[in-house]
Scaffold this motif. Structure first.
Motif, PDB file in Angstrom:
ATOM      1  N   ASN A  94       8.309  -6.089  -0.674  1.00 22.04           N
ATOM      2  CA  ASN A  94       8.442  -5.750  -2.141  1.00 22.04           C
ATOM      3  C   ASN A  94       7.295  -5.093  -2.647  1.00 22.04           C
ATOM      4  N   LEU A  95       6.098  -5.362  -2.444  1.00 20.87           N
ATOM      5  CA  LEU A  95       4.827  -4.758  -2.677  1.00 20.87           C
ATOM      6  C   LEU A  95       4.905  -3.004  -2.344  1.00 20.87           C
ATOM      7  N   SER A  96       5.585  -2.876  -1.124  1.00 22.02           N
ATOM      8  CA  SER A  96       5.859  -1.473  -0.706  1.00 22.02           C
ATOM      9  C   SER A  96       6.781  -0.927  -1.642  1.00 22.02           C
ATOM     10  N   ILE A  97       7.795  -1.670  -1.830  1.00 23.83           N
ATOM     11  CA  ILE A  97       9.011  -1.164  -2.621  1.00 23.83           C
ATOM     12  C   ILE A  97       8.360  -0.809  -4.039  1.00 23.83           C
ATOM     13  N   TYR A  98       7.758  -1.689  -4.597  1.00 25.99           N
ATOM     14  CA  TYR A  98       7.141  -1.587  -5.969  1.00 25.99           C
ATOM     15  C   TYR A  98       6.049  -0.365  -6.105  1.00 25.99           C
ATOM     16  N   HIS A  99       5.455   0.072  -5.001  1.00 25.61           N
ATOM     17  CA  HIS A  99       4.658   0.982  -4.873  1.00 25.61           C
ATOM     18  C   HIS A  99       5.438   2.385  -4.862  1.00 25.61           C
ATOM     19  N   ASN A 100       6.469   2.357  -4.061  1.00 24.99           N
ATOM     20  CA  ASN A 100       7.287   3.422  -3.654  1.00 24.99           C
ATOM     21  C   ASN A 100       8.137   3.938  -5.135  1.00 24.99           C
ATOM     22  N   GLU A 101       8.519   2.573  -5.850  1.00 28.82           N
ATOM     23  CA  GLU A 101       9.203   3.102  -7.174  1.00 28.82           C
ATOM     24  C   GLU A 101       8.254   3.839  -8.094  1.00 28.82           C
ATOM     25  N   HIS A 102       7.093   3.271  -8.208  1.00 31.12           N
ATOM     26  CA  HIS A 102       5.982   3.988  -9.242  1.00 31.12           C
ATOM     27  C   HIS A 102       5.702   5.450  -8.734  1.00 31.12           C
ATOM     28  N   LEU A 103       5.578   5.519  -7.223  1.00 36.59           N
ATOM     29  CA  LEU A 103       5.230   6.902  -6.886  1.00 36.59           C
ATOM     30  C   LEU A 103       6.465   7.792  -7.050  1.00 36.59           C
ATOM     31  N   GLN A 104       7.637   7.434  -6.901  1.00 28.80           N
ATOM     32  CA  GLN A 104       8.938   8.196  -7.172  1.00 28.80           C
ATOM     33  C   GLN A 104       8.817   8.667  -8.690  1.00 28.80           C
ATOM     34  N   GLN A 105       8.694   7.702  -9.620  1.00 30.75           N
ATOM     35  CA  GLN A 105       8.400   7.961 -10.904  1.00 30.75           C
ATOM     36  C   GLN A 105       7.549   9.006 -11.202  1.00 30.75           C
ATOM     37  N   ALA A 106       6.343   8.914 -10.557  1.00 30.94           N
ATOM     38  CA  ALA A 106       5.212   9.911 -10.872  1.00 30.94           C
ATOM     39  C   ALA A 106       5.455  11.326 -10.195  1.00 30.94           C
ATOM     40  N   ILE A 107       6.278  11.337  -9.042  1.00 36.77           N
ATOM     41  CA  ILE A 107       6.645  12.607  -8.646  1.00 36.77           C
ATOM     42  C   ILE A 107       7.612  13.300  -9.468  1.00 36.77           C
ATOM     43  N   ASP A 108       8.552  12.352 -10.187  1.00 34.06           N
ATOM     44  CA  ASP A 108       9.517  13.205 -11.170  1.00 34.06           C
ATOM     45  C   ASP A 108       8.634  13.913 -12.471  1.00 34.06           C
ATOM     46  N   GLU A 109       7.538  12.955 -12.755  1.00 33.90           N
ATOM     47  CA  GLU A 109       6.924  13.459 -14.035  1.00 33.90           C
ATOM     48  C   GLU A 109       6.131  14.903 -13.341  1.00 33.90           C
ATOM     49  N   LEU A 110       5.700  14.880 -12.148  1.00 36.64           N
ATOM     50  CA  LEU A 110       4.912  15.934 -11.840  1.00 36.64           C
ATOM     51  C   LEU A 110       5.872  17.387 -11.369  1.00 36.64           C
ATOM     52  N   LYS A 111       7.131  16.954 -11.068  1.00 34.45           N
ATOM     53  CA  LYS A 111       8.143  18.186 -11.097  1.00 34.45           C
ATOM     54  C   LYS A 111       8.332  18.821 -12.322  1.00 34.45           C
TER      55      LYS A 111
END
Length: 373
Positions: free
Chosen positions: A257-274
């Motif tokens: 769940n920690l990995s999932i939590y990290h990955n969710e935040h990372l994908q949100q950051a990627i969307d912002e970067l796009k």
């Protein structure tokens, strides 16, 4: 247009994945889509930087049986053979990436800046949290500084750098899992590790911005693996509490769940970067679900279903892993057939598993996105 060109590249990669590992060097000409790869990250991407940072020989991945399947000797890769970055390079018709620390290396087709044990956060930032980085001080920030030094010495100007990197691929990770690993194994709670996620993801996002400043137009940002399924974690946090494990794979739920939590935040950051960089193709590489796919199809893929969470190179315990007897130490045996195992040494996977992860990533990208030539 950049997205379409990148997707065309992905399709071409997919059709070339039927090569045999032993004959991988016989691939045809390189693709016209990109001519260089720049890799950042930690042990799952390092092709020899840490063993050059630490030439005393104390680095475990510097010794046999690491590298036994493909190279017949240890190269600094933390597996029995090829890594995801190696399959990426081979499928692109490029030679293996040389580590940045290799003196006199040919970097005409890119550079590997990844270092085993590296963290996303600077070691000074971790130290302020009472977290030590035991293997290297080369965080992602340092790797990006290496990149800046490299480009400043090879480019005549920002415009020149942008032109040189127009056909380059930048692989930013996988990185960040070591930050959490060090925290948890040094006594931090899951909740404390979760509180680190915004900073860790912020460091990765900053890395994307920095490579874009040097002309990157294609960036792949991998997420973290479900490390709660790895022998290292399963041994270190083994418990008699059956509710700590998921029912499907017997992985540690809180760790995953920690990995999932990290990955969710990372994908949100990627969307912002796009949104901020519409001319740059930024793709999230879903290492988490790629690994779970292997677990779910283990028997079909030829793995030993009784050993899917056991280390090939290891000894003792339920997961063939001992925290004080790592692979390459005297007396630690290797399984007779690494192709039947997913995990190599407890925290890294076998060459065969890396190949399947790479194939899944290529296929998954195509099933999600429209394709045009």
């Amino acid at each position: 247009m950049a997205n379409l060109t990148f997707l065309s590249l992905v399709l071409t990669l997919l059709f070339l994945l039927n090569f045999q590992v032993r004959n991988a060097h016989k691939l045809g000409p390189k693709f016209p889509y990109f001519d260089k790869i720049y890799q950042f990250g930690a042990s799952k991407a390092d092709t020899g930087n840490l063993i050059r940072e630490n030439p005393s020989g104390s680095t475990l991945c510097a010794r046999f049986p690491y590298g036994e399947t493909f190279f017949m000797n240890a190269t600094g890769r933390c597996s029995n053979g090829l890594l995801i970055i190696d399959y990426t390079a081979l499928s692109a018709g490029l030679p293996f990436l040389k580590p940045y620390k290799e003196i006199g290396a040919d970097f005409s087709n890119g550079v590997n800046f990844a270092v085993t044990g590296a963290t996303a956060l600077p070691v000074e930032t971790l130290a302020a949290m009472n977290i030590l980085s035991p293997y290297t001080r080369t965080s992602l920030h340092v790797q990006l500084d290496w990149m800046a030094s490299f480009f400043n010495s090879t480019c005549h100007s920002n415009t020149d750098c942008a032109e040189r990197n127009a056909n380059s691929l930048f692989m930013l990770g996988e990185i960040g899992s070591n930050d959490y690993t060090y925290a948890l194994f040094q006594g931090k709670s899951i909740q404390e590790a979760k509180q680190m996620v915004p900073q860790v993801v912020g460091a990765i996002a900053n890395g994307v911005r920095r490579v874009i400043q040097f002309g990157a137009t294609r960036v792949v940002v991998p997420g973290n693996f479900p490390v709660g399924c790895f022998p290292f974690y399963l041994t270190g946090f083994q418990t008699n509490d059956s509710t700590a494990y998921d029912e499907q794979f017997h992985c540690l739920k809180d760790i995953n769940n920690l990995s999932i939590y990290h990955n969710e935040h990372l994908q949100q950051a990627i969307d912002e970067l796009k949104t901020q960089n519409p001319k740059t193709t930024i793709i999230y590489a879903d290492y988490y679900n790629a690994f779970l796919w292997i677990l779910s199809k283990a028997q079909l893929l030829g793995f030993d279903v009784n050993s899917i969470q056991k280390a090939c190179c290891g000894i003792g315990g339920n997961y063939n892993f001992n925290m004080s007897k790592f692979c390459s130490m005297p007396g630690v045996p290797v399984c007779p057939n690494p192709y039947r195992y997913i995990s190599w040494d407890g925290i890294h996977v076998t060459q065969h598993a890396y190949k399947l992860i790479f194939e899944w990533l290529m296929h998954n990208s195509l099933t999600k996105l429209p394709l045009h030539f």
